[in-house]
Design an enzyme around this catalytic site. Structure first.
Site, short mmCIF file in Angstrom:
data_model
loop_
_atom_site.label_atom_id
_atom_site.label_comp_id
_atom_site.label_asym_id
_atom_site.label_seq_id
_atom_site.Cartn_x
_atom_site.Cartn_y
_atom_site.Cartn_z
N SER A 1 47.21 44.81 42.05
CA SER A 1 46.37 46.29 41.84
C SER A 1 45.54 46.26 40.45
O SER A 1 46.51 45.86 39.57
CB SER A 1 46.97 47.40 42.24
OG SER A 1 46.06 48.54 42.00
N HIS B 1 49.63 51.55 49.12
CA HIS B 1 48.81 51.83 47.66
C HIS B 1 47.23 52.34 47.94
O HIS B 1 46.73 53.07 47.45
CB HIS B 1 48.97 50.61 46.80
CG HIS B 1 48.18 50.74 45.54
ND1 HIS B 1 46.98 50.47 45.52
CD2 HIS B 1 48.36 51.10 44.07
CE1 HIS B 1 46.13 50.38 44.39
NE2 HIS B 1 47.23 50.87 43.40
N ASN B 2 46.45 51.09 48.70
CA ASN B 2 45.23 51.32 48.88
C ASN B 2 44.92 52.46 49.61
O ASN B 2 43.99 53.24 49.60
CB ASN B 2 44.51 50.08 49.62
CG ASN B 2 44.54 49.05 48.78
OD1 ASN B 2 45.10 49.23 47.47
ND2 ASN B 2 43.77 47.94 48.95
N LYS C 1 51.18 47.32 49.07
CA LYS C 1 49.92 47.30 48.70
C LYS C 1 48.85 47.83 49.60
O LYS C 1 48.01 48.58 49.12
CB LYS C 1 49.59 45.91 48.27
CG LYS C 1 47.92 45.59 47.61
CD LYS C 1 47.82 46.45 46.49
CE LYS C 1 46.25 46.47 46.04
NZ LYS C 1 45.27 46.07 46.62
N GLY D 1 40.77 35.63 40.70
CA GLY D 1 41.61 34.56 40.30
C GLY D 1 40.97 34.15 38.79
O GLY D 1 42.02 33.64 38.02
N GLU E 1 45.08 55.44 47.27
CA GLU E 1 43.84 55.27 46.71
C GLU E 1 42.63 55.71 47.33
O GLU E 1 41.96 56.52 46.71
CB GLU E 1 43.66 53.72 46.44
CG GLU E 1 42.39 53.13 45.74
CD GLU E 1 42.33 51.80 45.81
OE1 GLU E 1 43.02 51.04 45.35
OE2 GLU E 1 41.27 51.18 46.46
C1 6PG Z 1 43.16 47.56 43.81
C2 6PG Z 1 42.09 47.83 44.59
C3 6PG Z 1 41.57 46.57 45.19
C4 6PG Z 1 40.35 46.93 46.17
C5 6PG Z 1 40.57 47.09 47.37
C6 6PG Z 1 39.99 48.29 48.35
O1 6PG Z 1 44.25 48.02 43.97
O2 6PG Z 1 43.01 46.77 42.73
O3 6PG Z 1 42.65 48.64 45.68
O4 6PG Z 1 42.64 46.06 45.91
O5 6PG Z 1 39.62 48.03 45.57
O6 6PG Z 1 39.90 45.87 47.97
O7 6PG Z 1 38.89 48.09 48.47
P1 6PG Z 1 38.03 48.97 49.62
O8 6PG Z 1 37.80 50.31 49.20
O9 6PG Z 1 36.81 48.10 49.86
O10 6PG Z 1 38.79 48.99 51.13
#
Ligand code: 6PG
Length: 631
Positions: free
Chosen positions: A296, A354-355, A351, A177, A358
């Site tokens: 993100s 995306h994670n 999203k 924020g 990730e």
């Molecule tokens: C992003 C990240 C962010 C954060 C997540 C994943 O795109 O900026 O994905 O949203 O890293 O919370 O976190 P965890 O690994 O704790 O699940």
């Protein structure tokens, strides 16, 4: 960037010019009357009592857009113009969306007709008024002012609204924020900031934060919800930057008494898309728009430009587009890494995936790190190798991994001191549940998630390492190039699976997601930005099916010997390589013409009479066999 273009809009005869002139005196801003920019042809047409069509208006709108753009670089100004349709307003604000403020003068047909009938020497006849009301699309992103008020009252109201109120509110000043607020303010957006007050725990958070940063000097800080909401211009736009889950619902309830129809709430957290769907429906019934926006980029991305994935009602998105697209990262063509995803919770859905992608990207790097460790390389040496990979295989996650590998505490690598138990906040879990729910084999996300879960059993792992692990003395025969190629293979399968899941969800939920646009907004600002993502932007322009794209299949074929070698050697050496292994395993399954599923079908039919289809019967008939019969 603080320059604003105030468009006063509404049907002819509503009093735009009068109000515009008054306001221009009051705010000491230049005034332009759109009517003065009509061609002779248009004036003649209107004088002949004929309404203008879209084609007639095109040049006029373009010249007003040029005027607005010119002023936007120099000083704020007031332009009056009917701007009756959404597409006219889009043309007027083209390329300066974030600097335009719409003021809609609202009156009914009878009221305005009476006014027009009294007006002399004006080319617009009252008969044309009806045609204007016919095409009028009420702007949702404008300050609405009722014209039954006197001009003085209207101007006073506008002055208060424009000068004393903020354009955008940020609710919740945690790490994200705060960074987003600074980003918004640096882009000239007048902000109201809110953080809750908890005695002895969270006190004066908003005002302390405001005082710390120069760019926030014109922001207003609150710890009282009603004052915060009332400090915003109408329609009110508030970004919620609070923890996902029940907190969001509690915050929505706390805001509702102060919101009116047409206001917009944006949930910028990692909320579950199904919850976002439900919140959207709940709020829409109350006339409040709700946008679920995946954001993100972490703290730095939020500050300098994140990737933003907004979903929900398109009209509601258009209202907050100027704010979101302004603060988003920019792609290589300087376009914002923010675009409308689709309806419902689609923004939070993408999203979440995306994670998931990730998680896999992180896990693949972790597995390659383990392989290099077993080859006897220290973190600095691994960093050096990764550095050389940037040329062909760069990504944000590769870059940060290099920094991590090089970080030292005195003589020691910090990485060696970090407890090997990986945490998570839930999005990888939801992505795994979702892939199972939708029946899509995005297996690598599950593997990456379960690798984190497995890591948590530290004590049991320690014990098992004594009890189960073999003593292997052979040295590992793998080259740096083998590992690079295996890594590249794993990454391609990861992206194929992640995008496949998105595409299947898009069909399932009728979201009509544009994969090329999605890849484009993931080329900068977000955690999974990479060279590969840039390539996908082009590939997705011609197909949604990566695994049937020649370029992708040729590359996989070329990389396959390396992944097979790395995974086999890794398994012989009892290394934990769940994502690399899954990538080749999935590729093997996906490229098997005649799979073993015939046996599964037979087993299902044997114990449960679930029936099966026959390859020698093309009629789709379900067959059942009495398997226990000896004949
Ligand atoms: C992003 C990240 C962010 C954060 C997540 C994943 O795109 O900026 O994905 O949203 O890293 O919370 O976190 P965890 O690994 O704790 O699940």
């Amino acid at each position: 960037m603080n320059t604003k273009i105030y468009f006063i809009i509404g049907v002819s005869g509503v009093g735009k010019s009068t109000i515009g002139k008054h306001l221009s005196k009051k705010l000491k801003l230049p005034f332009f009357d759109g009517d003065d920019f009509h061609s002779k042809k248009n004036i003649q047409k209107m004088s002949d009592g004929l309404p203008l069509n879209d084609e007639d208006r095109l040049e006029w709108l373009q010249s007003l857009n040029e005027l607005a753009k010119k002023n936007s670089k120099e000083e704020s100004c007031i332009i009056v113009c009917s701007a009756l349709k959404n597409k006219y307003r889009q043309m007027l604000s083209k390329n300066i969306e974030n600097q335009v403020k719409w003021i809609f003068l609202k009156g009914n047909y009878k009221q305005i007709k009476e006014r027009m009938d009294q007006r002399e020497n004006h080319f617009m006849d009252s008969q044309l008024l009806k045609s204007q009301f016919d095409i009028l699309e009420i702007p949702k992103n404008a300050i609405h002012i009722d014209v039954h008020l006197t001009p003085a009252e209207i101007v006073n109201t506008l002055e208060k609204e424009l000068l004393l109120k903020s354009e955008f509110g940020v609710f919740g000043l945690g790490v994200m924020g705060k960074s987003l607020s600074r980003n918004l303010a640096s882009n000239g957006i007048k902000l109201s900031l809110y953080n809750r007050h908890i005695e002895n725990e969270e006190e004066n958070i908003a005002s302390t934060f405001k005082n710390l940063h120069e760019e926030l000097s014109s922001a207003m800080a609150f710890d009282d919800v009603s004052l915060f909401v009332n400090s915003l211009q109408k329609p009110k736009a508030i970004m919620l930057m609070v923890n996902a889950g029940k907190t969001i619902d509690a915050v929505i309830e706390s805001l509702l008494p102060f919101l009116s129809k047409g206001d917009v709430l944006i949930d910028g957290g990692n909320s579950n898309y199904k919850k976002t769907n439900a919140r959207m429906q709940y709020l829409n019934q109350k006339g409040i728009a709700f946008i679920g926006a995946g954001i993100s980029g972490g703290e730095e991305g939020a500050l300098k430009g994140p990737a933003i994935m907004p979903g929900g009602n398109r009209e509601a998105y258009e209202m907050v587009l100027p704010f979101l697209e302004t603060i988003a990262a920019k792609d290589k063509n300087k376009l914002p890494c923010c675009t409308y995803m689709g309806k419902d919770g689609s923004g939070h859905f993408v999203k979440m995936i995306h994670n998931g992608i990730e998680y896999v990207e992180m896990q693949l790097l972790a597995e390659i790190y383990v392989l290099f460790k077993s080859l006897g390389k220290n973190p600095d040496e691994i960093a050096e190798i990764f550095e050389s990979w940037k040329e062909t295989t760069n990504s944000y996650l590769l870059e940060i991994t290099i920094d991590i590998l090089r970080k030292k505490e005195g003589e020691d690598w910090l990485l060696d001191k970090i407890m090997d138990k990986a945490g998570n906040k839930g999005t990888g879990n939801w992505a795994t549940i979702t892939t199972a729910e939708l029946g899509v084999p995005s297996t690598m996300i599950a593997s990456a998630l379960f690798a984190r879960y497995t890591s948590f059993y530290k004590e049991e792992r320690c014990l098992a390492s004594k009890n189960i692990r073999s003593n292997i003395n052979e040295s590992i025969a793998l080259t740096v190039d083998d590992l690079l190629r295996a890594y590249q293979f794993g990454r391609i399968i990861n992206h194929c699976q992640g995008f496949k899941l998105i595409q299947e969800a898009s069909t399932h939920y009728d979201w009509n997601l544009n994969l090329s646009e999605l890849a484009r907004i993931w080329t900068n600002g977000c955690i999974i930005k990479s060279d590969l993502m840039n390539e996908l932007v082009t590939i997705f322009k011609s197909t949604n099916h990566l695994l049937s794209t020649e370029h992708i299949t040729n590359t996989l074929k070329e990389l396959k010997p390396a992944i097979k070698k790395v995974v086999s050697v890794g398994i012989i050496h009892e290394l934990s390589l769940p994502c690399l292994t899954e990538s080749i395993s999935f590729s093997n399954s996906f490229s098997t013409e005649n799979s073993s599923a015939n046996l599964i079908q037979a087993q299902r039919d044997y114990f449960g009479a679930h029936t099966y289809q026959r390859t020698d019967d093309k009629s789709n008939t379900s067959h059942h066999t009495d398997w226990s019969s000896k004949k």
